[in-house]
Design an enzyme around this catalytic site. Structure first.
Site, PDB file in Angstrom:
ATOM      1  N   LYS A 106       0.842  -1.191   0.000  1.00  0.00           N
ATOM      2  CA  LYS A 106       0.000   0.000   0.000  1.00  0.00           C
ATOM      3  C   LYS A 106       0.881   1.247   0.000  1.00  0.00           C
ATOM      4  CE  LYS A 106      -3.633   2.440   2.438  1.00  0.00           C
ATOM      5  NZ  LYS A 106      -4.699   2.369   3.436  1.00  0.00           N
ATOM      6  N   LYS A 126      -2.098  -1.525  -3.870  1.00  0.00           N
ATOM      7  CA  LYS A 126      -2.995  -0.375  -3.791  1.00  0.00           C
ATOM      8  C   LYS A 126      -2.211   0.921  -3.839  1.00  0.00           C
ATOM      9  CE  LYS A 126      -6.164   1.706  -0.564  1.00  0.00           C
ATOM     10  NZ  LYS A 126      -6.478   1.845   0.805  1.00  0.00           N
TER      11      LYS A 126
HETATM   12  C1  PBG Z   1      -7.645   3.503   5.354  1.00  0.00           C
HETATM   13  C2  PBG Z   1      -7.914   3.193   3.944  1.00  0.00           C
HETATM   14  C3  PBG Z   1      -7.722   4.070   2.872  1.00  0.00           C
HETATM   15  C4  PBG Z   1      -8.264   3.438   1.755  1.00  0.00           C
HETATM   16  C5  PBG Z   1      -8.709   2.173   2.149  1.00  0.00           C
HETATM   17  N1  PBG Z   1      -8.475   2.033   3.516  1.00  0.00           N
HETATM   18  C6  PBG Z   1      -7.222   5.467   2.835  1.00  0.00           C
HETATM   19  C7  PBG Z   1      -5.908   5.831   3.342  1.00  0.00           C
HETATM   20  O1  PBG Z   1      -5.032   5.003   3.547  1.00  0.00           O
HETATM   21  O2  PBG Z   1      -5.762   7.022   3.584  1.00  0.00           O
HETATM   22  C8  PBG Z   1      -8.305   4.070   0.397  1.00  0.00           C
HETATM   23  C9  PBG Z   1      -9.315   3.539  -0.549  1.00  0.00           C
HETATM   24  C10 PBG Z   1      -9.641   4.430  -1.694  1.00  0.00           C
HETATM   25  O3  PBG Z   1      -9.011   5.484  -1.914  1.00  0.00           O
HETATM   26  O4  PBG Z   1     -10.561   4.070  -2.432  1.00  0.00           O
HETATM   27  N2  PBG Z   1      -6.758   2.881   6.056  1.00  0.00           N
END
Ligand code: PBG
Length: 330
Positions: free
Chosen positions: A200, A254
């Site tokens: 991520k 991601k």
């Molecule tokens: C939070 C989380 C995020 C997303 C999924 N879980 C945002 C972040 O890390 O700030 C993002 C998903 C998206 O942008 O569609 N932990």
């Protein structure tokens, strides 16, 4: 294998008719590849649009159930819940995250009671409950790791207890997968799967999501001390290796489209179930162009998801999921 020289090889021979094109199609997208991320909120009879995610709504639980039923009927195997927590329940100590009666846990129970075959996935991170919008506890300006992991384990156990099928730790703290896996085993939740948000990245593409869960206005600073630097591929692979070794059943990359190289590398190297998250900013970009009449929604939506199949992914989390499943059916 190199094709014969022209005119022995004419690549257009196999593109001539639709039937020929379908015969030689290398990858296929199906509803079974999709996980649908859904935003939920408290209340009754509420379908609340999210301006930066055109076509996506926050749903109260009575509206979630028919939406889930429809998705399931279209062949979507799983939905992933993201709560918009009432602002009054957001604190620096985040206890609402592991409250067995919090919005997510109530939604899990309602969904599993009505549609036991629909897989319910959750998100594990403190941001929807945190007064400062971070995924971990903030102490003296620092996002603390080990204290956060202990809280995430409590949060995950509460979700497993409520009946979640798949837990999705998205927090990027070190050691969370191992801690969660051991706790699940110790509490008898042997069959709860972990889909780790392993690779991520600290991305700008999460903006509309933070609006959707109500964390945008609160976030102090950024998430660069825990999410991966977008310039780093080897580090992303190390995170995947680590999470698999600690007990993740599936892994995620991601965001999606800007990181297709990582998807391919993860699939080739680990040969484990690999997912991508087509995140909020990717969806918002496409929809903004669609709304301007600059792109054809159905064509671009399907093409954007096919890219993940081509890159080796087994499935994709996408806000387009119900539309895609309907388009594939129609
Ligand atoms: C939070 C989380 C995020 C997303 C999924 N879980 C945002 C972040 O890390 O700030 C993002 C998903 C998206 O942008 O569609 N932990």
């Amino acid at each position: 294998m190199t094709p014969a020289p022209f005119p022995a090889a004419r690549m257009r021979r196999l593109r001539r008719t639709r039937a020929l094109r379908e015969m030689v199609q290398e990858h296929r997208l199906s509803a079974a590849d999709l996980i649908w991320p859904v935003f939920i909120r408290d209340g009754q009879g509420i379908t609340e649009p999210i301006p930066s995610l055109p076509g996506v709504n926050r749903l109260s639980l009575d509206r979630l159930l028919p939406a889930a039923e429809q998705a399931h009927a279209l062949g979507i195997p799983a939905i992933c819940l993201f709560p918009y927590t009432d602002q009054s329940l957001r604190t620096e100590t985040c206890e609402e995250a592991w409250n067995p009666e919090n919005l997510t846990n109530r939604a899990i129970r309602a969904l599993k009671a009505e549609f036991p075959d629909l897989m319910v996935m959750t998100d594990i991170a403190l941001d929807p409950y945190n007064a400062n919008g971070h995924d971990g506890f903030v102490i003296d300006g620092e996002i603390v790791n080990d204290e956060t992991v202990a809280a995430l384990v409590k949060m995950g156990l509460a979700q497993a207890e409520a009946g979640a099928d798949i837990l999705g730790p998205s927090d990027m703290m070190d050691g969370r997968i191992g801690a969660l896996r051991m706790a699940l085993e110790a509490q008898g939740h042997r069959d709860v799967a972990i889909l780790s948000y392993a690779a991520k990245f600290a991305s700008g593409f999460y903006g509309p999501f933070r609006d959707a869960v109500g964390a945008s206005g609160r976030l102090v600073g950024d998430k660069a001390t825990y999410q991966i630097n977008p310039a780093n591929a080897a580090e992303a692979l190390a995170c995947v290796a680590r999470d698999l070794a600690e007990g993740a059943d599936m892994v995620m990359v991601k965001p999606g489209m800007p990181y297709l190289d990582i998807c391919r590398a993860v699939k080739d190297r680990f040969e484990r179930p690999t997912f991508a998250y087509q995140v909020s900013g990717e969806y918002a970009m496409i929809m903004a162009a669609v709304q301007n009449g600059w792109l054809n929604e159905e064509k671009v939506m399907l093409e954007s998801l096919m890219a993940f199949k081509r890159a080796g992914c087994d499935g994709v989390l996408s806000y387009f999921a119900p539309k895609v499943a309907a388009a594939l059916k129609g």
